[in-house]
Every structure is written in structure tokens, then in C-alpha cells.
Design an enzyme around this catalytic site. Sequence first.
Site, PDB file in Angstrom:
ATOM      1  N   GLY A  46       0.835  -1.194   0.000  1.00  0.00           N
ATOM      2  CA  GLY A  46       0.000   0.000   0.000  1.00  0.00           C
ATOM      3  C   GLY A  46       0.868   1.242   0.000  1.00  0.00           C
ATOM      4  CD  GLN A  51       3.551   5.806   2.452  1.00  0.00           C
ATOM      5  OE1 GLN A  51       2.561   5.259   1.984  1.00  0.00           O
ATOM      6  NE2 GLN A  51       4.499   5.144   3.093  1.00  0.00           N
ATOM      7  CB  CYS A  94       5.109   2.319   7.317  1.00  0.00           C
ATOM      8  SG  CYS A  94       4.671   3.817   6.421  1.00  0.00           S
ATOM      9  CG  LEU A  95       6.701   1.023   1.342  1.00  0.00           C
ATOM     10  CD1 LEU A  95       6.120   1.309  -0.036  1.00  0.00           C
ATOM     11  CD2 LEU A  95       7.830  -0.004   1.244  1.00  0.00           C
ATOM     12  CG  HIS A 136      -0.742   1.580   7.440  1.00  0.00           C
ATOM     13  ND1 HIS A 136       0.234   1.041   8.258  1.00  0.00           N
ATOM     14  CD2 HIS A 136      -0.074   2.380   6.570  1.00  0.00           C
ATOM     15  CE1 HIS A 136       1.426   1.505   7.899  1.00  0.00           C
ATOM     16  NE2 HIS A 136       1.266   2.328   6.870  1.00  0.00           N
ATOM     17  CD  GLU A 137      -1.150   2.645   2.853  1.00  0.00           C
ATOM     18  OE1 GLU A 137      -0.695   3.790   2.669  1.00  0.00           O
ATOM     19  OE2 GLU A 137      -0.411   1.675   3.111  1.00  0.00           O
ATOM     20  CG  HIS A 140       0.442   7.049   5.315  1.00  0.00           C
ATOM     21  ND1 HIS A 140       1.630   7.504   5.859  1.00  0.00           N
ATOM     22  CD2 HIS A 140       0.597   5.720   5.166  1.00  0.00           C
ATOM     23  CE1 HIS A 140       2.446   6.469   6.039  1.00  0.00           C
ATOM     24  NE2 HIS A 140       1.842   5.374   5.630  1.00  0.00           N
TER      25      HIS A 140
HETATM   26 NI    NI Z   1       2.599   3.412   5.633  1.00  0.00          NI
END
Ligand code: NI
Length: 171
Positions: A46, A51, A94-95, A136-137, A140
Site C-alpha cells: 500500500g 509518501q 511502512c515504506l 493504515h493508508e 497517512h
Molecule cells: Ni505506511
Amino acid sequence: MALRDIICIPDPRLRQKSAPVRTVTPEVRALVADMFETMYAAPGIGLAAIQVAVPLRIITMDLSRQEEPKAPRVFIDPEILAASDDTVPYEEGCLSVPDYYEEVLRPARVRLRYMDLDGKVHEEDADGLLATCIQHEIDHLDGVLFIDHLSKLKRDRVMKKFVKAAKRAAE
Ligand code: NI
């Protein structure tokens, strides 16, 4: 399509609130294509537009297993309409917080509303990995990271590590 750089903590841009898209323009489509390329290359399941440093309410996702065909999904201006009272733990990563994984508790099921790339609005009930991942997304998009759901001690520890690493990289 182009690969974009993924920003990581402590980059302050990850803390900003993303703006609604409302209209799917060619620029939005191009951004989504770049987000998929960037997400698959990372690799991740995701990605939120912030990001890649674009403060728009766009999420790309692919929850297919390695041996399965790709299943790309786009959520534009997603909203959680309702969430279950019962929660489930899931080990999240998370990236933007590379190589760090920790268990987070979130509602097990959510009802979603979002727009697709054709500008069509959908409502959908999500459970399992989709429910966890979309929460989660969407966090963000509101400047919230999964580490914010951990104890202050754990969060401070991971933040300190990344601040130190960023300082070292800048030297
Ligand atoms: Ni993330």
C-alpha cells in the site's frame, strides 16, 4: 510512468493533512501510475500519495499474494463510514518507516466510501488485511503514522533511531 522517491520519517511532510482530489484529471492518473510503479518496486502492498511527497488523498494498494496475479486497487478521497467495535492485531510496517515492524490494534471491519479512477463513488465493507491496510493508508492522508498507535516509549525509540540516521546521512 516514473519511479518516485519515497519520503521517510522524520520528514515533516509525512505529518501534513492531504487535500481531497474531487476530480480525476490526467495529472491524477499519471500520479497513480507512478505510485503503482513505486509501490511495486519498493516492494510494498500500500502507498499513500503523501509518501511520494504529494499531499492528495490517493491510495494505491495490491494485496495479492506473490503467486497470484496482480490486483491493483486505487482509493481516491477514501472515507471510513463505520468501524467495528472489535479489534484485531496485525504486525504492520511502512515504506516511510523502513525495516520496522510492530503489532497494531485496529477495528476488524470498516465500511468504506471512495472514488475510483473513473470518478465513480463506491461503498464497500472491508475486513481482514484490506481493513487493516486501508486504515493504515487513510491515516497517512491525515498525517498519522502506524507508530503513533504504539506506546510513547516505542514511538520515541523508533523516532530517535530515524532522526539519528537522517543526521548521519546529511553529514
Ligand atoms: Ni505506511
